[in-house]
Design a protein around this motif. Structure first.
Motif, mmCIF file in Angstrom:
data_model
loop_
_atom_site.group_PDB
_atom_site.id
_atom_site.type_symbol
_atom_site.label_atom_id
_atom_site.label_comp_id
_atom_site.label_asym_id
_atom_site.label_seq_id
_atom_site.Cartn_x
_atom_site.Cartn_y
_atom_site.Cartn_z
ATOM 1 N N SER A 1 11.812 38.898 2.109
ATOM 2 C CA SER A 1 10.631 38.620 2.513
ATOM 3 C C SER A 1 10.177 37.575 2.250
ATOM 4 C CB SER A 1 9.934 39.891 2.643
ATOM 5 O OG SER A 1 9.235 40.270 1.549
ATOM 6 N N ASP A 2 8.928 37.151 2.356
ATOM 7 C CA ASP A 2 8.263 36.034 2.054
ATOM 8 C C ASP A 2 7.247 36.475 0.812
ATOM 9 O OD1 ASP A 2 9.181 33.966 3.612
ATOM 10 O OD2 ASP A 2 7.943 34.486 4.932
ATOM 11 N N TRP A 3 7.246 37.861 0.372
ATOM 12 C CA TRP A 3 6.249 38.388 -0.220
ATOM 13 C C TRP A 3 6.687 37.844 -1.770
ATOM 14 C CZ3 TRP A 3 1.705 39.750 1.104
ATOM 15 C CH2 TRP A 3 1.517 40.455 2.280
ATOM 16 N N LYS A 4 5.649 37.301 -2.682
ATOM 17 C CA LYS A 4 5.903 36.532 -4.174
ATOM 18 C C LYS A 4 5.425 37.892 -5.072
ATOM 19 C CE LYS A 4 6.844 32.863 -2.013
ATOM 20 N NZ LYS A 4 8.390 32.557 -1.724
ATOM 21 N N LEU A 5 6.107 37.380 -6.284
ATOM 22 C CA LEU A 5 5.673 38.497 -7.337
ATOM 23 C C LEU A 5 4.151 38.294 -7.863
ATOM 24 C CD1 LEU A 5 7.024 40.039 -9.870
ATOM 25 C CD2 LEU A 5 6.909 37.787 -11.111
ATOM 26 N N GLU A 6 3.498 37.194 -7.364
ATOM 27 C CA GLU A 6 1.920 37.149 -8.007
ATOM 28 C C GLU A 6 1.261 37.800 -6.886
ATOM 29 O OE1 GLU A 6 4.233 34.907 -7.870
ATOM 30 O OE2 GLU A 6 4.305 33.983 -10.133
ATOM 31 N N GLU A 7 1.601 37.950 -5.637
ATOM 32 C CA GLU A 7 1.069 38.762 -4.696
ATOM 33 C C GLU A 7 1.027 40.299 -4.997
ATOM 34 O OE1 GLU A 7 1.310 35.898 -0.824
ATOM 35 O OE2 GLU A 7 3.160 36.735 -1.508
ATOM 36 N N ALA A 8 2.517 40.582 -5.206
ATOM 37 C CA ALA A 8 2.630 42.069 -5.630
ATOM 38 C C ALA A 8 1.723 42.602 -6.819
ATOM 39 C CB ALA A 8 3.835 42.621 -5.966
ATOM 40 N N TYR A 9 1.691 41.790 -7.703
ATOM 41 C CA TYR A 9 0.797 42.079 -9.031
ATOM 42 C C TYR A 9 -0.557 42.108 -8.677
ATOM 43 C CZ TYR A 9 3.961 42.714 -12.884
ATOM 44 O OH TYR A 9 5.193 43.420 -13.786
ATOM 45 N N ALA A 10 -1.000 41.082 -7.901
ATOM 46 C CA ALA A 10 -2.517 41.047 -7.358
ATOM 47 C C ALA A 10 -2.974 42.158 -6.622
ATOM 48 C CB ALA A 10 -2.804 39.848 -6.400
ATOM 49 N N PHE A 11 -2.070 42.917 -5.690
ATOM 50 C CA PHE A 11 -2.094 44.100 -5.075
ATOM 51 C C PHE A 11 -2.499 45.255 -6.061
ATOM 52 C CE2 PHE A 11 -0.833 47.551 -2.119
ATOM 53 C CZ PHE A 11 -2.072 47.410 -1.331
ATOM 54 N N ALA A 12 -1.219 45.211 -7.112
ATOM 55 C CA ALA A 12 -1.210 46.423 -7.936
ATOM 56 C C ALA A 12 -2.270 46.316 -8.806
ATOM 57 C CB ALA A 12 0.046 46.241 -8.883
ATOM 58 N N ASN A 13 -3.056 45.197 -9.211
ATOM 59 C CA ASN A 13 -4.063 45.024 -10.098
ATOM 60 C C ASN A 13 -5.356 45.614 -9.343
ATOM 61 O OD1 ASN A 13 -4.654 44.018 -12.559
ATOM 62 N ND2 ASN A 13 -5.884 42.415 -11.697
ATOM 63 N N ILE A 14 -5.504 46.001 -8.149
ATOM 64 C CA ILE A 14 -6.484 46.932 -7.633
ATOM 65 C C ILE A 14 -6.684 48.309 -8.335
ATOM 66 C CG2 ILE A 14 -7.585 47.791 -5.616
ATOM 67 C CD1 ILE A 14 -6.350 45.515 -4.046
ATOM 68 N N PHE A 15 -5.341 48.710 -8.672
ATOM 69 C CA PHE A 15 -5.124 50.049 -8.930
ATOM 70 C C PHE A 15 -5.219 50.236 -10.478
ATOM 71 C CE2 PHE A 15 -2.865 49.654 -4.927
ATOM 72 C CZ PHE A 15 -3.265 50.587 -4.310
ATOM 73 N N ALA A 16 -5.420 49.093 -11.365
ATOM 74 C CA ALA A 16 -5.420 49.070 -12.548
ATOM 75 C C ALA A 16 -6.938 49.262 -13.337
ATOM 76 C CB ALA A 16 -4.727 47.859 -13.160
#
Length: 774
Positions: A460-475
């Motif tokens: 897909s087009d999803w990037k590593l930085e985007e996944a981490y930016a989303f995960a950061n919400i839960f941190a």
């Protein structure tokens, strides 16, 4: 030996030194001194040997760079440690002892880190985690599900993308350990297009259009003992994988790239869409049927006669409350003269709150990774949400509120986003914040973030930085981005996956970030979330989603109009899951004859044509409940892990057996398909397996239930004909045929014995008519 010798010596010295704290003149002192001298000298030799090895093996990459730097630093610390050891012996003092211990522990840490990156080079980046329970499916290769025959003709753009996606999957599972940015052997990288086509130190590995002249194909096809075989370590590629790569090269080794901002992957719209309903049509009162009728006309398909009362009632009971109807209930339904009786009875089933909740609890337990026992509960690294989940289902909590309480949880509902805190070292993509991002993406949004949790996704087009930016919400604190398990030094941003849904305050507390996420994800503008849940419920009732697989909502639905309309209707009518179930089960298409498919792959085929309900097997829980109701309970009270009546006193206790959804997982349920809920499970395999056949034939639990049940049947019926007729009525909701009655009488004899009844019960339970939802 020289390379690895100092690891054990220095680390043993560090451990022994801990025992001397508070008593420097401990009896271990002479042993520690000896280990430090030998270990520090060998650390220097190890660094030199390591440099020679790296030069001779032609390895490069991030892991090697870190290994080299830390190894040299550790060797230097070892020399300094020798100096401090001598200094404290010449001039013993508190300060010299403190300095010596500080550098001993620092050297030990350096040696351990150098060893870790060295092991990553020799055994792969995931050597610490690939044997953990949550990674037990590492050996499952998604590319093996591809039908290579479908690629024989000229490739369409969609086929080309599918082919390359699976090629990259094979490379990732088999080749990245030695040929990616983290480790580069032979100057060859296979994780990006430009590197694949550039080749390695011996030149190009591909000749597009000619697999026989391609070095890649030659090497992966060699026998295991050949010096040039690849992969050099671990399992060789399977024949299907070799055929896939060979086909790819023969097709010219296509590797489509994005053009400007246009994606090569299909990307579903985020916003909701409310298409205009087709005009009314006689006999089609349900809006779902109007959309299906339009689809049938476009695809030259015809409506079929609705199923009879027996098949309909059995299907509705199993789908809505998970239980078989009784013969009395079938008689009452058949004699009901109300023209709207099917709608009335469906509503009555939905009103059976506890039966409904105990059935749908299984569906949501699978999806939300909730179970009663398992990894994490003993150590406090996992939290159950069963109390909250049961009451939410029973009370038909609006879905938007349901999701908000999962994302911005109370103490009772926090288990979903808290994930599982695995004991020991885990990879960066399995930290709880990333688990939350992956699980929310998969369950609520039909989105796969697992690849993008480690590197930019190749599906897909999803990037590593985007996944981490989303995960950061839960941190609780800002996460550092790790690419392929290597820290990058870059701190993650804090963003929702689709910025048009709103912003997340990166400076806010975790609680506030979760509140913002919950509010933004459930808004009606997020059409994707409501398409996802509608698609899941549709599959649960119809056997196949409008979009398949249900976790990949960017795939094209067989009817985008029906999916979009039903999703908007769901939002506009209060996010009511029971209403959605009522709407689907009262449709003419739900009440049409079931459709048989020859294999599960047919349901995923691009040319799939929707014709009606897919015939499917009952679940492990439905089978267990049916056997318990007809024969004898399969589970004892000790296995019950959730008792609704303790939570809700007025919960229905009329059922005389324990529902399988309320018991801990066991070998019987696992054999019949209940998943290990340490990971999200949104689909169960409906195909029979050898393990199921063995459990059905020789399983102790089923045999015990047959024995107990047979004794009850013998006590109740002495006449073999009456016994057979009653058994068929309860199990199959019909009378036995003359042939079936003849066979049963031969098995039972004139005076039914317990052994004969056991055989008859077993034979009936194994009938396709019993095990399938028609």
């Amino acid at each position: 030996m020289l390379v690895h010798f100092p690891i054990a010596l220095i680390l043993v010295a560090v451990i022994m030194e801990f025992f001397t704290i508070g008593n420097y003149r401990h009896s271990l002192r002479s042993g520690i001194r000896f280990l430090i001298i030998i270990g520090s000298i060998s650390a220097v030799i190890s660094a030199v040997m390591g440099l020679f090895l790296a030069e001779n093996e032609g390895v490069s990459g991030n892991n090697l760079d870190l290994h080299r730097i830390i190894g040299l630093i550790s060797a230097g610390l070892g020399l300094l440690l020798l100096v401090l050891l001598r200094w404290k012996e010449i001039r013993p003092s508190a300060s010299s002892i403190k300095a010596y211990r500080f550098f001993l522990f620092l050297t030990g840490i350096g040696i351990a880190l150098a060893g870790h990156f060295g092991a990553s080079l020799t055994h792969g980046e995931y050597y610490l985690t690939e044997i953990l329970p949550q990674n037990s499916d590492v050996g499952i290769r998604p590319s093996l599900t591809v039908d290579l025959v479908s690629f024989a003709d000229e490739l369409s753009p969609e086929k080309e993308i599918q082919l390359v996606t699976n090629v990259r999957s094979v490379l990732a599972h088999n080749c990245y350990k030695c040929h990616s940015g983290a480790k580069i052997e032979g100057e060859l990288r296979l994780d990006e297009k430009e590197f694949v086509f550039a080749g390695g130190k011996n030149g190009p590995i591909l000749v597009p259009g000619n697999s026989e002249e391609s070095e890649l194909i030659r090497r992966i096809s060699l026998p295991k003992d050949h010096k040039d075989v690849m992969p050099e370590k671990g399992k060789l590629l399977g024949q299907e994988e070799i055929k896939l790569l060979t086909l790819w090269v023969e097709k010219g080794a296509p590797w489509p790239q994005s053009i400007g901002q246009e994606s090569v992957y299909r990307v579903a719209d985020l916003a909701p869409r409310n298409p205009t309903l087709p005009p009314p049509k006689a006999g089609l009162d349900n809006p779902i049927d109007l959309w299906v009728d339009q689809y049938f006309e476009e695809n030259q398909l015809s409506w079929r006669q609705s199923v009879d009362d027996r098949i309909f009632l059995r299907r509705a009971y199993l789908d809505i409350i998970g239980l078989l109807p009784t013969p009395d209930e079938l008689d009452a339904f058949r004699t009901d003269t109300d023209p709207n009786k099917r709608e009335i009875w469906i509503q009555n089933l939905l009103d059976r709150e506890d039966d409904y909740a105990q059935h749908w609890l299984t569906f949501w337990n699978d999806a939300l990774r909730n179970d009663y026992t398992g990894t994490g509960y003993i150590t406090g690294g996992r939290f159950a949400i069963t109390d909250w989940l049961y009451t939410s289902i029973r009370d038909n909590k609006p879905y938007d509120q349901f999701v908000k309480e999962l994302l911005n949880p109370s103490e009772q509902s926090k288990g979903f986003i808290e994930g599982i805190r695995w004991r020991g070292t885990v990879n960066a993509s399995q930290r709880t914040e990333m688990q939350a991002a992956q699980n929310v993406g998969q369950v609520l949004l039909g989105l796969n973030l697992k690849c993008a949790s480690c590197h930019d996704s190749f599906i897909s087009d999803w990037k590593l930085e985007e996944a981490y930016a989303f995960a950061n919400i839960f941190a609780d604190s800002t996460l550092e981005v790790s690419r392929c398990e290597q820290p990058t030094g870059k701190m993650a941003q804090t963003k929702i996956l689709w910025e048009e849904l709103g912003e997340i305050d990166s400076l806010a507390t975790r609680t506030e970030k979760l509140r913002q996420l919950a509010d933004q994800l459930v808004q009606p503008a997020n059409g994707r979330m409501y398409r996802t849940v509608v698609n899941r419920i549709w599959k649960q009732l119809m056997g196949r989603g409008m979009v398949e697989p249900v976790d990949e909502m960017d795939n094209a639905p067989w009817s985008s109009n029906l999916l979009d309309w039903l999703s908007v209707d769901f939002v506009e009518n209060g996010y009511d899951l029971k209403r959605l179930i009522y709407q689907i089960t009262t449709s003419k298409i739900y009440q049409s004859p079931s459709v048989t498919v020859t294999s599960a792959e047919k349901l995923l085929a691009e040319d799939f044509k929707f014709e009606g309900v897919i015939r499917r097997r009952i679940t492990a829980e439905q089978f267990s409940d049916a056997v318990a109701k007809i024969s004898a309970p399969l589970f004892d009270s000790e296995e019950v892990k959730f008792r609704p009546y303790e939570l809700i006193p007025e919960a229905n206790t009329n059922v005389t057996f324990v529902r399988a959804s309320l018991v801990a997982n066991n070998q019987f349920l696992k054999a019949l398909g209940r998943p290990n809920r340490e990971i999200v499970s949104t689909s169960r395999d409906s195909q029979a397996s050898l393990l199921q056949a063995l459990e059905m034939s020789n399983g102790e639990r089923l045999n015990r239930a047959l024995l107990e049940g047979a004794e009850k049947w013998v006590e109740s019926f002495s006449d073999p004909v009456a016994l057979t007729e009653n058994l068929y009525a309860q199990a199959l909701l019909r009378e036995p045929s003359p042939k079936e009655l003849e066979v049963a009488q031969k098995a039972l004899g004139s005076d039914p014995s317990s052994e004969g009844v056991q055989d008859l019960l077993w034979a009936v339970f194994l009938l396709p008519e019993f095990q399938l939802i028609y």
